[in-house]
Design a protein around this motif. Structure first.
Motif, PDB file in Angstrom:
ATOM      1  N   ARG A  64     -10.787 -29.375 -34.052  1.00  0.00           N
ATOM      2  CA  ARG A  64      -9.466 -29.553 -34.236  1.00  0.00           C
ATOM      3  C   ARG A  64      -8.858 -28.117 -33.675  1.00  0.00           C
ATOM      4  O   ARG A  64      -8.917 -26.950 -33.894  1.00  0.00           O
ATOM      5  N   TRP A  65      -8.069 -28.359 -32.450  1.00  0.00           N
ATOM      6  CA  TRP A  65      -7.623 -27.243 -31.629  1.00  0.00           C
ATOM      7  C   TRP A  65      -5.975 -27.182 -31.572  1.00  0.00           C
ATOM      8  O   TRP A  65      -5.292 -28.408 -31.598  1.00  0.00           O
ATOM      9  N   SER A  66      -5.406 -26.161 -31.315  1.00  0.00           N
ATOM     10  CA  SER A  66      -3.943 -26.435 -31.420  1.00  0.00           C
ATOM     11  C   SER A  66      -3.403 -25.132 -30.364  1.00  0.00           C
ATOM     12  O   SER A  66      -3.859 -24.236 -30.119  1.00  0.00           O
ATOM     13  N   LEU A  67      -2.638 -25.515 -29.580  1.00  0.00           N
ATOM     14  CA  LEU A  67      -2.056 -25.072 -28.548  1.00  0.00           C
ATOM     15  C   LEU A  67      -0.517 -24.457 -28.907  1.00  0.00           C
ATOM     16  O   LEU A  67       0.309 -25.407 -28.985  1.00  0.00           O
ATOM     17  N   GLU A  68      -0.332 -23.067 -29.123  1.00  0.00           N
ATOM     18  CA  GLU A  68       0.801 -22.576 -29.759  1.00  0.00           C
ATOM     19  C   GLU A  68       1.840 -21.962 -28.832  1.00  0.00           C
ATOM     20  O   GLU A  68       2.897 -21.576 -29.023  1.00  0.00           O
ATOM     21  N   THR A  69       1.141 -21.416 -27.753  1.00  0.00           N
ATOM     22  CA  THR A  69       1.967 -20.369 -26.919  1.00  0.00           C
ATOM     23  C   THR A  69       2.834 -21.338 -26.052  1.00  0.00           C
ATOM     24  O   THR A  69       2.300 -22.224 -25.055  1.00  0.00           O
ATOM     25  N   VAL A  70       4.167 -21.081 -25.839  1.00  0.00           N
ATOM     26  CA  VAL A  70       5.058 -21.893 -25.043  1.00  0.00           C
ATOM     27  C   VAL A  70       5.074 -21.187 -23.403  1.00  0.00           C
ATOM     28  O   VAL A  70       5.474 -20.105 -23.406  1.00  0.00           O
ATOM     29  N   HIS A  71       4.769 -21.926 -22.539  1.00  0.00           N
ATOM     30  CA  HIS A  71       4.791 -21.711 -21.283  1.00  0.00           C
ATOM     31  C   HIS A  71       5.799 -22.267 -20.495  1.00  0.00           C
ATOM     32  O   HIS A  71       6.226 -21.457 -19.632  1.00  0.00           O
ATOM     33  N   ARG A  72       6.609 -23.257 -20.920  1.00  0.00           N
ATOM     34  CA  ARG A  72       7.448 -24.104 -19.974  1.00  0.00           C
ATOM     35  C   ARG A  72       8.579 -23.394 -19.844  1.00  0.00           C
ATOM     36  O   ARG A  72       9.279 -23.168 -19.019  1.00  0.00           O
ATOM     37  N   PHE A  73       9.128 -22.482 -21.125  1.00  0.00           N
ATOM     38  CA  PHE A  73      10.482 -21.877 -20.666  1.00  0.00           C
ATOM     39  C   PHE A  73      10.229 -20.327 -20.375  1.00  0.00           C
ATOM     40  O   PHE A  73       9.328 -19.592 -21.150  1.00  0.00           O
ATOM     41  N   SER A  74      11.154 -19.940 -19.483  1.00  0.00           N
ATOM     42  CA  SER A  74      10.962 -18.457 -18.932  1.00  0.00           C
ATOM     43  C   SER A  74      11.692 -17.541 -19.968  1.00  0.00           C
ATOM     44  O   SER A  74      11.483 -16.458 -20.083  1.00  0.00           O
ATOM     45  N   ASP A  75      12.641 -18.119 -20.830  1.00  0.00           N
ATOM     46  CA  ASP A  75      13.277 -17.466 -22.126  1.00  0.00           C
ATOM     47  C   ASP A  75      12.711 -17.353 -23.340  1.00  0.00           C
ATOM     48  O   ASP A  75      12.442 -18.248 -23.778  1.00  0.00           O
ATOM     49  N   PRO A  76      12.133 -16.279 -23.579  1.00  0.00           N
ATOM     50  CA  PRO A  76      11.357 -16.067 -24.579  1.00  0.00           C
ATOM     51  C   PRO A  76      12.070 -16.379 -25.910  1.00  0.00           C
ATOM     52  O   PRO A  76      11.364 -16.939 -26.751  1.00  0.00           O
ATOM     53  N   GLU A  77      13.356 -16.085 -25.845  1.00  0.00           N
ATOM     54  CA  GLU A  77      14.327 -16.494 -27.227  1.00  0.00           C
ATOM     55  C   GLU A  77      14.133 -17.912 -27.502  1.00  0.00           C
ATOM     56  O   GLU A  77      14.067 -18.436 -28.427  1.00  0.00           O
ATOM     57  N   TYR A  78      14.620 -18.432 -26.222  1.00  0.00           N
ATOM     58  CA  TYR A  78      14.329 -19.906 -26.177  1.00  0.00           C
ATOM     59  C   TYR A  78      13.241 -20.709 -26.701  1.00  0.00           C
ATOM     60  O   TYR A  78      12.854 -21.598 -27.342  1.00  0.00           O
TER      61      TYR A  78
END
Length: 359
Positions: free
Chosen positions: A214-228
């Motif tokens: 079981r694996w999980s991808l947690e880091t969001v890459h799509r948005f350039s705005d870290p807050e969003y």
């Protein structure tokens, strides 16, 4: 079986032995697969510099060997990029990645973005002889699958958007994978849309895969705005809803209008996706947006009417609502009308090229 009028108030739902049997069979097959070894393909960060460390680990385990894998991730966490890398690893070792999705439209998107073969789950199991009637009863006939539907030892049958997979289809896919000694991976997000039928398959798979599978991808890459990006994770989980709403309101990404008329006027001037929760509002929005755009055009757009009173014109975006392999269109594929023929054939253009749709 209890008659409907005889159901005690404390009983939430009725079931049957067949329904229970399907879930038990799925669980047994997942447990047996989850007990196998997990081995990663031998690739390093320099081989796939576009991947972060977690993405690389997930791609390596998909490209390696494990009979059961579960990969979850939030929107924008790079699942597509990870799958594309895994596809390259498998291809280099002579194995195939065959992607199936609950819908043909999703399969078309997956094939284009990942570079692997992709089909609807319904098509694949039909190729292997599975049939069902209008009442949902399943049986199996002898079948000779097309080459694209055939699986071999070490091939990876990857179920994308697995949270939407119903139990009957899942059991058929597991049986097909077992018969052909294929590996199987479930990729999806339990926070997104569930199955239309009896679901819970991704939950079962995640439990049976164990910590190794079981694996999980947690880091969001799509948005350039870290807050969003952080807000998107909170929206996914439903945590701190008041804070999320207030922050989106302050950022101007949530707008509250004083009246429906003001909202309609604003929406007709904006580009993007408009979602409505009622059919009457959906029709009103469509008509208003169409009228505004056509009246602003100087091209004298050609328009045609349908028997149910809808009006279509050149330049209008439309969606096909049925899978048709001869026309090469899928349910919910989106297109833009480019013209009409004398027999009212509708010419359209979309992400997958041009099509001529019969009236």
């Amino acid at each position: 079986m209890l008659e409907r009028d005889d159901v005690p108030e404390h009983v939430r739902a009725l079931t049957s032995k067949r329904v229970v049997g399907v879930e038990e069979a799925i669980t047994a097959k997942l447990i047996e697969r989850g007990e196998g070894s997990v081995a990663q393909a031998a690739y390093g960060a320099t081989d796939f510099p576009e991947l972060d460390p977690t993405q690389l680990d997930v791609a390596r385990v998909l490209g390696g060997f494990a009979r059961l894998l579960v990969v979850e991730g939030a929107a924008g966490s790079g699942k597509t990029t990870t799958l594309a890398a895994a596809q390259k690893m498998l291809a280099s070792s002579g194995s195939r990645m065959v992607i199936v999705t609950p819908t043909l439209q999703a399969a078309s998107v997956a094939a284009a973005e990942v570079g692997a073969e992709a089909h609807s789950a319904g098509w694949l199991i039909h190729q292997h002889g599975y049939r069902w009637d209008d009442d949902g009863f399943w049986w199996r006939v002898t079948a000779d699958p097309e080459p694209a539907a055939q699986l071999g030892y070490g091939d990876l049958l990857l179920i994308d958007e697995a949270g939407m997979l119903d139990q009957d289809t899942a059991l058929a896919l597991l049986k097909i994978a077992d018969e052909n000694y294929a590996r199987i991976a479930f990729v999806g997000d339990r926070h997104q849309l569930p199955a239309v039928g009896r679901g819970g398959v991704l939950d079962l798979a995640a439990t049976c895969a164990g910590t190794r599978g079981r694996w999980s991808l947690e880091t969001v890459h799509r948005f350039s705005d870290p807050e969003y990006a952080d807000l998107s994770l909170l929206m996914r989980s439903g945590d701190r809803a008041g804070y999320v709403f207030d922050t989106l309101l302050d950022r101007g990404e949530v707008v509250i209008y004083r009246s429906m008329a003001e909202a309609l006027q604003s929406l007709t001037r904006e580009d993007g996706l408009v979602v409505a929760d009622r059919r009457d509002l959906f029709s009103q929005l469509n008509s208003t947006i169409q009228d505004t755009r056509h009246s602003a055009s100087t091209g004298g757009l050609q328009r045609v009417g349908t028997r149910d009173g809808r009006i279509f014109g050149i330049g209008d975006p439309i969606s096909t609502r049925r899978n048709d392999r001869e026309l090469d269109v899928a349910n919910r594929d989106t297109w833009v009308i480019t013209g009409f023929d004398a027999d009212f054939t509708v010419n359209v253009a979309g992400r997958r090229g041009h099509r001529a749709l019969p009236p």
